[in-house]
Design a protein around this motif. Structure first.
Motif, mmCIF file in Angstrom:
data_model
loop_
_atom_site.group_PDB
_atom_site.id
_atom_site.type_symbol
_atom_site.label_atom_id
_atom_site.label_comp_id
_atom_site.label_asym_id
_atom_site.label_seq_id
_atom_site.Cartn_x
_atom_site.Cartn_y
_atom_site.Cartn_z
ATOM 1 N N PHE A 181 16.525 44.202 -20.814
ATOM 2 C CA PHE A 181 16.062 42.809 -20.726
ATOM 3 C C PHE A 181 17.211 41.827 -20.475
ATOM 4 O O PHE A 181 17.079 40.635 -20.727
ATOM 5 N N GLY A 182 18.372 42.363 -20.013
ATOM 6 C CA GLY A 182 19.511 41.484 -19.747
ATOM 7 C C GLY A 182 19.258 40.633 -18.512
ATOM 8 O O GLY A 182 18.259 40.813 -17.807
ATOM 9 N N THR A 235 5.467 42.808 -13.744
ATOM 10 C CA THR A 235 6.629 42.664 -14.615
ATOM 11 C C THR A 235 7.834 43.363 -14.007
ATOM 12 O O THR A 235 7.709 44.451 -13.452
ATOM 13 N N ARG A 236 9.018 42.757 -14.101
ATOM 14 C CA ARG A 236 10.243 43.406 -13.634
ATOM 15 C C ARG A 236 11.342 43.099 -14.642
ATOM 16 O O ARG A 236 11.464 41.965 -15.102
ATOM 17 N N LEU A 294 9.402 48.406 -13.213
ATOM 18 C CA LEU A 294 8.372 47.576 -12.592
ATOM 19 C C LEU A 294 7.029 47.966 -13.193
ATOM 20 O O LEU A 294 6.692 49.151 -13.244
ATOM 21 N N ALA A 295 6.253 46.995 -13.650
ATOM 22 C CA ALA A 295 4.910 47.309 -14.159
ATOM 23 C C ALA A 295 3.880 46.463 -13.417
ATOM 24 O O ALA A 295 4.067 45.263 -13.240
ATOM 25 N N PRO A 296 2.806 47.097 -12.976
ATOM 26 C CA PRO A 296 1.726 46.353 -12.327
ATOM 27 C C PRO A 296 0.657 45.984 -13.354
ATOM 28 O O PRO A 296 0.649 46.501 -14.467
ATOM 29 N N VAL A 297 -0.238 45.108 -12.967
ATOM 30 C CA VAL A 297 -1.437 44.870 -13.770
ATOM 31 C C VAL A 297 -2.329 46.109 -13.614
ATOM 32 O O VAL A 297 -2.390 46.694 -12.526
ATOM 33 N N PHE A 298 -2.984 46.497 -14.700
ATOM 34 C CA PHE A 298 -3.804 47.715 -14.630
ATOM 35 C C PHE A 298 -5.000 47.513 -13.697
ATOM 36 O O PHE A 298 -5.458 46.398 -13.478
#
Ligand code: ADP
Ligand code: MG
Length: 716
Positions: A245-246, A272-273, A284-288
């Motif tokens: 999270f830096g 999210t990145r 990297l996270a997408p919306v489900f």
């Protein structure tokens, strides 16, 4: 790129512009064809030849407006990657001109030569035909729009001449159907209102590394195997805890922004990145989304990360363990279910009625994971993941379920049959609030996860399966999750139905009869008693858990060779065929393909390690050794005490001798069992890593970990 509009409003207007989604379909298809196709997508209505021709025409016009010259059936063979073979729309008119054509048949079915795809013996080369068939539930898309590389991609399944599954998607779709059917029964049992089709959702978080291309290409091990075969953790690695999270460095952010922009155009909801734990590691996270679409989107995410990285002077490593001594990469597979009421059934409810259904499906998960732990473990068994699972930053190979303190307490109450109490306050016995014989415990809304060490964690309204490897397709693990959940729910619903068979429906104010409540309590208690050994809330990374799990009789299948046989156990074979997910032949063929992939990967890495040891490391080591020999001689000549120099020489000379020995041993084992190769590679690596620590930096044949880690953020 610079001429593009980067304003936020542009984000909204360009989202999914390269996807043949409902919007595009509405514009390019007649209203009748549009309506028919929606029926197909929603309810599986059969596609007629006329319909196919009309859809193909509309899809082609749309794709050509995006600059596409070619189309491809885009499918996912058992290599774990995607496959494509381009055909142009171009057809001669036999009058010296050409036409752009795309027929209904070309849309619906393709016939790539299947002889070179892994099939595990399902298909002999003389009957090599394989078929790709359009999957209308995942919309077509155009890659590289408005360039001369624009291609229309049509998501497909891939099967053999007799309909046998040759890909990852066919069983996924079948497992979805199996789960839907059982969820429909649950909906009926609990009299849930709504006529929607129940389905699974998926949101996979994708971890990856970025390495500067200039260093990457000097590491043949990483280029060929996707991971480093040698190398020492540098003095500075992840111990400062400053990367997670830096601040995202400018060069990385430019890359991430480019990735997001491309994914959004493809309709992938990248959300999210952030920086991950290890230096040079990111997520990297997408919306489900609905599971099938999310699986395809994850493949697009992996491609986009790699292609965009190359354009930004990076190599994107998706391997589970590119570097020893720092965190590896996983794919947190967030999985949930939506019922016929369109609601997430893993969201704890506020009414006793919702609670009952919530506890029912939750118990289903506990039963499923305990009963089929070896199969779930097998679904994430790959050569790459073997380096990660059970390492100190990744969940162990033991499958357990984390529920959190509050749900643990509720499960315990159901088990012990002690009075059911409100769980909104603390769970101490004097805090008990009786809520009536018929009601189940009330469940607080914020039952969120605080445990990061469990392979299968309840995180408030979904389960997070954390053992999936970062380079894996999500299709396999999700097929298994759907299947085992379907089987668990099937048994539980059947038992409920049996118990209620001759009870008159006398409903109380919860909407259910007293008999219903009694049956429900009995079924939940029975299942929880039998399966609660799989529930564990402690530290999954600890040594104590390994012992505790063994005491509980939970399997601990540490490596792929230990894990894969679960795929073909008699119970698994029966399970697969009973729910129509894979026939016996299909299961066996898959087992063969995965076993072969494992041993091929290990042998390839072994061969690679040997080559590099011989042609890169050995020459450098010999040079170092002879330099030290000269130093010793010179010191003696000068009348100095050669002692410390001699010691250094002897240390290196010993290592060189051991290096020869380890290379020979590895070479003779290359045709043997993978275990031998793995063990011999470890011996070789220890020697080489020691040499790397001693040898002059400028003479070492590879860039070291430090350069690989920090170049991506510190070099322009
Ligand atoms: P974290 O797990 O890091 O705390 P979040 O809980 O916000 O982060 O979400 C992680 C991932 O879980 C995201 O990709 C998100 O879309 C996904 N997710 C959230 N809800 C669901 C759901 N109901 N079904 C499947 N995935 C979900
Ligand atoms: Mg998460």
């Amino acid at each position: 790129m610079s001429s593009e509009d980067h304003t936020p409003s542009n984000l909204v207007s360009t989202f999914a512009t390269d996807v043949f989604n409902a919007d595009a379909r509405k514009r390019y298809l007649s209203s009748q064809v549009f309506a028919d196709l929606e029926e197909t997508i929603q309810h599986g209505k059969t596609i007629t030849a006329d319909m196919a021709a009309a859809i193909a025409h509309g899809m082609k016009m749309w794709a050509m407006d995006k600059g596409a010259t070619h189309f491809t059936h885009w499918f996912q063979p058992l290599t774990g990657a995607t496959a494509e073979k381009h055909d142009s729309f171009l057809t001669p008119d036999f009058k010296g001109g050409i036409l752009a054509q795309f027929s209904g048949k070309e849309l619906i079915q393709g016939e790539p030569d299947a002889s070179s795809f892994p099939s595990g013996g399902l298909r002999a080369t003389f009957e090599a035909r394989g078929y790709t068939a359009w999957d209308p539930t995942s919309p077509a898309f155009v890659v590289n729009p408005d360039t001369d590389r624009a291609v229309l991609c049509i998501p497909c399944v891939f099967m053999g001449y007799h309909g046998e599954a040759l890909d990852e998607k066919t069983p996924l779709l079948r497992s979805q159907a199996a789960l839907t059917k059982q969820l429909e029964r649950v909906g009926k049992l609990f009299e849930v209102k709504g006529d929607g089709r129940p389905y699974a959702t998926l949101g996979p978080e994708q971890e990856y590394f970025l390495i500067d291309t200039r260093f990457y290409i000097q590491r043949p091990d990483i280029v060929m195997c996707g991971r480093s075969l040698f190398g020492n953790r540098p003095a500075r690695h992840q111990q400062m805890e400053d990367h997670y999270f830096g601040r995202i460095k400018p060069r990385i952010l430019a890359f991430m922004a480019d990735v997001d922009r491309r994914l959004w155009r493809l309709g992938v909801p990248a959300k999210t990145r952030h920086n991950e734990v290890s230096p040079a590691q990111f997520e990297l996270a997408p919306v489900f989304e609905e599971q099938n679409l999310s699986v395809d989107h994850n493949m697009l995410i992996m491609h986009t990360l790699q292609d965009t990285a190359a354009e930004h002077g990076f190599a994107c490593l998706l391997h589970e363990k590119p570097f020893a001594g720092v965190n590896g990469s996983g794919k947190h597979n967030n999985w949930s279910i939506v019922g016929n009421d369109g609601k997430n059934w893993f969201t704890p409810g506020q009414t006793p009625h919702d609670n009952a259904k919530f506890l029912f499906v939750l118990t289903g998960v506990i039963k499923a994971v305990d009963t089929y732990a070896p199969l779930i473990r097998a679904s994430v068994a790959t050569a790459g993941n073997d380096h990660r699972l059970g390492a100190n930053e990744a969940p162990p190979a033991i499958m357990s379920v984390y529920l959190g303190e509050q749900l643990d307490a509720i499960i315990n109450q159901i088990d012990t049959g002690c009075s059911l109490r409100s769980m909104t306050g603390n769970a101490a016995c004097d805090d008990v609030i009786e809520i009536g014989v018929d009601a189940l415990p009330k469940i607080p809304r914020d039952v969120s996860d605080r445990n990061r060490t469990s392979p299968f964690a309840f995180t408030g309204n979904k389960f997070e399966f954390r053992a999936v490897g970062s380079s894996q397709s999500c299709a396999g693990p999700n097929t298994i999750l759907n299947l085992v959940m379907a089987a668990a729910l099937d048994e539980m619903v059947t038992e409920m139905e049996r118990r209620l068979a001759d009870t008159p429906p006398q409903k109380d104010d919860t909407g259910h009869s007293r008999e219903f409540h009694d049956a429900l309590k009995a079924v939940l208690r029975e299942e929880i008693r039998q399966h609660k050994r799989v529930v564990f809330s402690g530290d999954g990374y600890s040594a104590e858990w390994q012992e505790e799990a063994a005491r509980r009789g939970l399997p601990n299948l540490r490596t792929t060779p230990e894990a894969l046989p679960a795929l073909i156990s008699p119970e698994t074979v029966k399970l697969f065929s009973h729910y129509g997910v894979l026939s016996e032949r299909e299961v066996y063929s898959r087992h063969e393909v995965y076993t072969h992939a494992y041993s091929t990967t290990v042998a390839m890495e072994g061969g690679c390690a040997l080559d590099l040891a011989r042609t890169f490391v050995l020459p450098a080591a010999l040079k170092f050794e002879s330099m030290l020999a000269e130093v010793v001689e010179a010191a003696k000549k000068m009348g100095r005490d050669a002692g410390p120099r001699l010691k250094a020489y002897n240390q290196v000379a010993d290592l060189v001798e051991r290096l020869y020995g380890a290379m020979d041993t590895l070479e003779t084992s290359l045709n043997e069992r993978p275990n031998e190769i793995v063990a011999n590679m470890a011996v070789l690596r220890a020697i080489i890593d020691k040499l790397e620590m001693l040898a002059p930096d400028h003479d070492w044949p590879f860039p070291c970990y430090g350069e690989l880690f920090f170049s991506s953020t510190h070099i322009k």
